[in-house]
Design a protein around this motif. Structure first.
Motif, PDB file in Angstrom:
ATOM      1  N   ASP A  22     -74.023  -0.402 -31.430  1.00  0.00           N
ATOM      2  CA  ASP A  22     -75.162   0.150 -31.248  1.00  0.00           C
ATOM      3  C   ASP A  22     -75.260   1.226 -29.936  1.00  0.00           C
ATOM      4  N   PHE A  23     -74.939   1.813 -30.042  1.00  0.00           N
ATOM      5  CA  PHE A  23     -74.622   3.035 -29.283  1.00  0.00           C
ATOM      6  C   PHE A  23     -75.934   4.566 -28.891  1.00  0.00           C
ATOM      7  N   LEU A  24     -77.129   4.429 -30.103  1.00  0.00           N
ATOM      8  CA  LEU A  24     -78.479   5.044 -29.920  1.00  0.00           C
ATOM      9  C   LEU A  24     -79.639   4.167 -29.317  1.00  0.00           C
ATOM     10  N   GLY A  25     -78.915   2.244 -29.446  1.00  0.00           N
ATOM     11  CA  GLY A  25     -80.577   1.451 -29.149  1.00  0.00           C
ATOM     12  C   GLY A  25     -80.787   1.274 -27.573  1.00  0.00           C
ATOM     13  N   THR A  26     -80.650   0.226 -27.700  1.00  0.00           N
ATOM     14  CA  THR A  26     -81.386  -0.002 -26.035  1.00  0.00           C
ATOM     15  C   THR A  26     -80.220  -0.813 -24.870  1.00  0.00           C
ATOM     16  N   GLY A  27     -78.830  -0.982 -26.332  1.00  0.00           N
ATOM     17  CA  GLY A  27     -77.770  -1.496 -25.321  1.00  0.00           C
ATOM     18  C   GLY A  27     -76.822  -3.307 -25.904  1.00  0.00           C
ATOM     19  N   VAL A  28     -77.800  -3.649 -26.412  1.00  0.00           N
ATOM     20  CA  VAL A  28     -78.453  -5.325 -26.265  1.00  0.00           C
ATOM     21  C   VAL A  28     -76.920  -5.449 -27.241  1.00  0.00           C
ATOM     22  N   TYR A  29     -76.792  -5.156 -28.589  1.00  0.00           N
ATOM     23  CA  TYR A  29     -75.746  -5.250 -29.414  1.00  0.00           C
ATOM     24  C   TYR A  29     -74.567  -3.936 -28.368  1.00  0.00           C
ATOM     25  N   SER A  30     -74.784  -3.335 -27.942  1.00  0.00           N
ATOM     26  CA  SER A  30     -73.556  -2.028 -27.597  1.00  0.00           C
ATOM     27  C   SER A  30     -71.983  -2.601 -27.169  1.00  0.00           C
ATOM     28  N   GLY A  31     -70.547  -1.889 -27.954  1.00  0.00           N
ATOM     29  CA  GLY A  31     -69.579  -1.674 -27.762  1.00  0.00           C
ATOM     30  C   GLY A  31     -68.705  -1.229 -29.035  1.00  0.00           C
ATOM     31  N   GLU A  32     -67.695  -1.225 -28.438  1.00  0.00           N
ATOM     32  CA  GLU A  32     -66.738  -0.119 -29.542  1.00  0.00           C
ATOM     33  C   GLU A  32     -65.544  -0.895 -29.793  1.00  0.00           C
ATOM     34  N   TYR A  33     -65.018  -0.698 -30.846  1.00  0.00           N
ATOM     35  CA  TYR A  33     -63.777  -0.946 -30.965  1.00  0.00           C
ATOM     36  C   TYR A  33     -62.327  -0.139 -32.559  1.00  0.00           C
ATOM     37  N   GLY A  80     -66.950  -3.925 -24.672  1.00  0.00           N
ATOM     38  CA  GLY A  80     -68.915  -3.833 -24.684  1.00  0.00           C
ATOM     39  C   GLY A  80     -69.079  -5.875 -25.428  1.00  0.00           C
ATOM     40  N   THR A  81     -69.783  -6.087 -26.014  1.00  0.00           N
ATOM     41  CA  THR A  81     -70.310  -7.139 -26.657  1.00  0.00           C
ATOM     42  C   THR A  81     -68.910  -7.516 -27.480  1.00  0.00           C
ATOM     43  N   LEU A  82     -68.095  -6.877 -28.293  1.00  0.00           N
ATOM     44  CA  LEU A  82     -67.164  -7.426 -28.727  1.00  0.00           C
ATOM     45  C   LEU A  82     -65.578  -8.048 -27.932  1.00  0.00           C
ATOM     46  N   ALA A  83     -66.345  -7.347 -26.620  1.00  0.00           N
ATOM     47  CA  ALA A  83     -65.299  -8.340 -25.645  1.00  0.00           C
ATOM     48  C   ALA A  83     -65.975  -9.357 -25.155  1.00  0.00           C
ATOM     49  N   VAL A 113     -83.818  -1.236 -17.403  1.00  0.00           N
ATOM     50  CA  VAL A 113     -85.013  -1.624 -18.061  1.00  0.00           C
ATOM     51  C   VAL A 113     -86.037  -0.415 -18.619  1.00  0.00           C
ATOM     52  N   ASP A 114     -85.667   0.680 -17.800  1.00  0.00           N
ATOM     53  CA  ASP A 114     -86.210   1.561 -17.584  1.00  0.00           C
ATOM     54  C   ASP A 114     -85.789   2.484 -18.798  1.00  0.00           C
ATOM     55  N   ASP A 115     -84.749   2.490 -19.453  1.00  0.00           N
ATOM     56  CA  ASP A 115     -84.236   3.075 -20.253  1.00  0.00           C
ATOM     57  C   ASP A 115     -85.449   3.079 -21.894  1.00  0.00           C
ATOM     58  N   GLU A 116     -85.349   4.199 -22.397  1.00  0.00           N
ATOM     59  CA  GLU A 116     -86.221   4.795 -23.465  1.00  0.00           C
ATOM     60  C   GLU A 116     -85.476   4.464 -24.263  1.00  0.00           C
ATOM     61  N   GLY A 117     -83.946   4.321 -24.771  1.00  0.00           N
ATOM     62  CA  GLY A 117     -82.777   4.521 -26.488  1.00  0.00           C
ATOM     63  C   GLY A 117     -83.390   6.114 -26.746  1.00  0.00           C
ATOM     64  N   GLY A 118     -82.290   5.554 -27.205  1.00  0.00           N
ATOM     65  CA  GLY A 118     -82.601   7.208 -28.459  1.00  0.00           C
ATOM     66  C   GLY A 118     -81.057   7.703 -27.890  1.00  0.00           C
ATOM     67  N   THR A 119     -80.926   7.997 -27.317  1.00  0.00           N
ATOM     68  CA  THR A 119     -79.701   8.380 -26.369  1.00  0.00           C
ATOM     69  C   THR A 119     -78.505   8.281 -26.380  1.00  0.00           C
ATOM     70  N   PRO A 120     -77.374   8.838 -26.666  1.00  0.00           N
ATOM     71  CA  PRO A 120     -75.770   7.701 -26.404  1.00  0.00           C
ATOM     72  C   PRO A 120     -75.320   7.561 -25.245  1.00  0.00           C
ATOM     73  N   ASN A 121     -75.025   6.038 -25.249  1.00  0.00           N
ATOM     74  CA  ASN A 121     -74.818   5.747 -23.854  1.00  0.00           C
ATOM     75  C   ASN A 121     -73.421   6.354 -23.410  1.00  0.00           C
ATOM     76  N   VAL A 122     -72.597   7.425 -24.392  1.00  0.00           N
ATOM     77  CA  VAL A 122     -71.362   8.151 -23.943  1.00  0.00           C
ATOM     78  C   VAL A 122     -70.417   6.951 -22.305  1.00  0.00           C
ATOM     79  N   GLU A 123     -71.593   7.147 -21.138  1.00  0.00           N
ATOM     80  CA  GLU A 123     -70.640   6.964 -20.096  1.00  0.00           C
ATOM     81  C   GLU A 123     -70.132   5.360 -20.373  1.00  0.00           C
ATOM     82  N   ASP A 124     -70.843   4.775 -21.246  1.00  0.00           N
ATOM     83  CA  ASP A 124     -70.404   2.969 -21.781  1.00  0.00           C
ATOM     84  C   ASP A 124     -69.419   2.627 -22.337  1.00  0.00           C
ATOM     85  N   TRP A 125     -69.025   4.205 -23.667  1.00  0.00           N
ATOM     86  CA  TRP A 125     -67.996   4.202 -24.036  1.00  0.00           C
ATOM     87  C   TRP A 125     -66.868   3.863 -23.789  1.00  0.00           C
ATOM     88  N   PHE A 126     -66.082   2.512 -24.661  1.00  0.00           N
ATOM     89  CA  PHE A 126     -64.477   2.644 -24.671  1.00  0.00           C
ATOM     90  C   PHE A 126     -64.527   1.758 -22.965  1.00  0.00           C
TER      91      PHE A 126
END
Length: 728
Positions: free
Chosen positions: A131-142, A162-165, A173-186
């Protein structure tokens, strides 16, 4: 352990690089560790957690899972031997949005890459982004490793973020989605997860996993939602059962008290239902008699007889017609014959060329040694394959590679001396009546939409290259009804068709972007007949390696006008360059002959490159329907049996706010030849584009007959990719 910004930046740059570099090297290695079952997220895995397994290369799979936590529909594609891509549409329960329904509809995208396969003591290792291009409900890396403990027991262990942890990311709430949430990775502290699978027999497998997911969603406005009841434990259990070659069902429990069910189907392009096809066997090559047995035929004196070529051409045309091909023209001399054919039956042009070569050995006198088979598209010659008749006779029962090495491919001459058109080829009228199905999936607002009806289609080829084409549709039923675009600031609310028609100012978004696609639902729901297409097209080849097209009329359901295109594409080159310009006006919503006020001149320049592994890259740079300027990158993988799966992304000078939800245009294309499923030779295809949103930014014109797809079938890269079917 919190990762530093430097670490996250390094992962953001090195992970995509690893995927690209790995794709170049992984093709040469042995098959990777293959998945025993699919996770509920559509990747190889346990139940909710991933493993380091992959699917067979090229596999397209679909997974539907249902539990109190979510209902997920996943489409997965094994794009490379180690790379799995997943597009997901989910109903996530326990969360409220503007509709206040107690759930949200969410779209997300995953990448899963197997870095190493299992070898000796070393386990298979994979890294993934969820979920690295969505709004982030399932956002996680592994990062996860898998290894066979015994022939039937396989263990996986990994570190998840992320959710895996169990540490869900805060969703803007204002995020339109569709852009990589790079700052959240790992980012954040990782936690371990793991699974064990036991292959009881060929059909049944049992899985136990340890998961940290707490099924919680947090939003920037301070709201926190529990997706169903909080799990009692971290232990999940499942049983999966396979039936047939492609299907799997599963039952699982999450945390000991929540149960779920799952169904998966996997289609592998290399595993057709009818691997050998059901087409009739070709005519065998006819070996020439000894010169003493046919001295006149070997001498070539027959070529002085004015009745010889018409008789030979008629006989060969009849034989080719039985093979589903048209002999458009022929040039014949004492020792050389060139035929120009139109392939109407076979997905691989090499099969059409091979069957033509066989028939030429049966129809031509013995003195003809050089065989030239020229393929045509839309009445225009595209390439010529030159063969020695002696090689065809000698190599018939050998592998196709040997006849490939003995042949040459070159650009087709515009009109060689002595070329005689076959009688009664033009004008040519064709028609068909068949049902149609329009499907819409991955829509957050509408879910699955459909429309069913009947379509009558006809074409009239006046002379070579000049064709009149039209279609008439009548809707029978469906749930795709006419409606206006969404009302700004009121999510889930739309203008009525009457409101939209009454106010011309609504045809531009509040950001000033013309509504070129966001009002596409105004073109649906018609109960009266509609004309989706009515065009006159002219195809030509004004110079060597240069092709042109001019199309005018009702180009697609929403636009009419004039489209002109030029393409430079040598027959023996992997490169191609083209340009297209269109002057179009928006059609009225009844899809008949009236137009609206909006008109635009748009177009692009294009570069194409065909890789030997079956990949084609296309870059289009130019101006789009809404007047925005930018570029589209498309990467398509094609298999020898005609399967085509691709992905595209478009970025223009529109900002994310001007574009709206999704931030930029992107999607997946899928094209499956009907011959793969039925075993019967056919050039018909089932084609669809998976795009979650229909937005105005980056919108292209959907005109039929673009040159590159017409020309490349008979050019060197694609022709030789399918050369294994030359002797079929």
């Amino acid at each position: 352990m919190r990762r530093t910004p430097l670490f996250r930046r390094l992962m953001a740059t090195t992970l995509p690089a690893a995927l690209v570099i790995g794709s170049a090297t992984s093709v040469a290695v042995a098959d990777p560790m293959l998945a025993r079952n699919m996770s509920s997220f559509g990747t190889p895995g346990g139940i909710d957690t991933p493993t380091a397994e992959t699917l067979p290369d090229g596999t397209l799979s679909g997974t539907i899972s249902y539990s109190d936590y979510a209902r997920r529909a996943n489409v997965s594609f094994q794009a490379l031997p180690g790379l799995t891509a997943v597009l997901r549409y989910a109903r996530v329960d326990g969360i409220n949005d503007y509709r206040n329904d107690g759930y949200i509809s969410d779209r997300s995208f995953d990448l899963h890459y197997q870095i190493f396969d299992e070898q000796g003591w070393r386990p298979a290792v994979a890294v993934g982004l969820r979920d690295f291009l969505g709004t982030g409900v399932y956002s996680g890396e592994y990062i996860v490793a898998s290894r066979n403990i015994t022939p039937t027991i396989r263990a996986s262990a990994g570190l998840g973020w992320g959710t895996l942890a169990g540490k869900n990311r805060v969703i803007d709430v204002d995020d339109e989605g569709g852009t990589p949430n790079v700052e959240d990775w790992f980012s954040g502290s990782p936690k371990p997860f793991g699974s064990i699978s036991w292959q009881v027999n060929d059909r049944l497998s049992l899985v136990a996993e340890y998961s940290n997911d707490e099924y919680v969603a947090s939003y920037s406005n301070g709201r926190v939602y529990q997706q169903g009841e909080e799990p009692d434990s971290n232990l999940n259990l499942a049983a999966y059962y396979k039936f047939g070659r492609a299907y799997e069902v599963g039952l699982y429990t999450i945390g000991g008290k929540t149960f779920g069910a799952q169904f998966s189907v996997a289609l592998n392009p290399r595993e057709a239902p009818y691997p050998s096809g059901l087409e009739k066997a070709p005519a065998p090559v006819r070996t020439r008699p000894a010169p003493a047995a046919d001295p006149e035929g070997w001498s070539g004196s027959w070529s002085q007889d004015p009745t010889a070529q018409p008789a030979i051409q008629t006989a060969l045309a009849d034989a080719l017609a039985d093979e589903g091909q048209i002999l458009e023209s022929m040039a014949l001399s004492a020792n050389r014959a060139e035929v120009r054919i139109r392939n109407q039956r076979y997905v691989n042009q090499a099969e059409a060329v091979g069957r033509t070569a066989r028939l030429m050995t049966r129809a031509l006198p013995p003195s003809v040694e050089t065989l030239v088979i020229t393929s045509t598209a839309e009445g225009v010659p595209t390439s010529s394959v030159t063969l020695s008749r002696s090689d065809v006779e000698r190599l018939e029962n050998t592998e196709a590679g040997r006849i490939a090495a003995a042949s040459t491919i070159a650009d087709a001459a515009p009109s060689p001396a002595g070329l005689v058109r076959s009688p009664d080829i033009y004008p040519r009228f064709r028609w068909s009546v068949k049902p149609y199905l329009d499907l819409g999936i991955f829509s957050a607002e509408d879910g699955l939409t459909y429309q069913v009806g009947g379509e009558a289609r006809a074409s009239y080829e006046i002379v070579p290259g000049l064709e009149l084409t039209g279609a008439l549709r009548q809707r029978a039923f469906g749930n795709i009804d006419q409606r206006g675009p969404g009302i700004p600031g009121e999510r889930g609310e739309h203008y009525t068709p009457q409101e939209y028609l009454a106010d011309p100012g609504l045809e531009t978004t509040p950001e000033g972007v013309p509504r070129v696609r966001s009002d596409t639902r105004m073109y649906t729901g018609n109960t009266d007949p509609v004309i989706p297409e009515l065009t006159l097209a002219w195809y030509a080849k004004p110079a060597q390696n240069v092709y042109t097209r001019v199309t005018t009329g009702l180009l697609e359901r929403a636009y009419g006008g004039v489209s002109a295109e030029v393409l430079w594409k040598p027959a023996d080159s992997a490169f191609g360059f083209g340009a297209e310009i269109n002057r179009v006006k928006k059609r009225d919503f009844d899809q008949l002959f009236s137009f609206r006020d909006y008109e635009v001149t748009m177009g692009h320049v294009s570069a194409y490159y065909e890789f030997s592994q079956g990949f084609t890259a296309q870059l289009d740079v130019g101006k789009y329907l809404a007047g925005d300027k930018g570029a589209t990158l498309t990467l398509t993988r094609e298999f020898a049996n005609g399967w085509q799966i691709g992905a595209f992304v478009t970025k223009t000078d529109l900002s994310a706010e001007e574009f709206g939800e999704g931030s930029f245009d992107k999607g997946i294309t899928l094209s499956i030849p009907l011959a793969w499923a039925t075993g019967q030779p056919s050039r018909e295809r089932a084609t669809t584009t998976l795009r979650s949103l229909s937005r105005d930014g980056g919108a292209q014109l959907n005109v039929n007959g673009r040159l590159y797809d017409r020309v490349r079938d008979s050019h060197s890269v694609k022709l030789y990719q399918g050369w294994g079917r030359f002797w079929r």
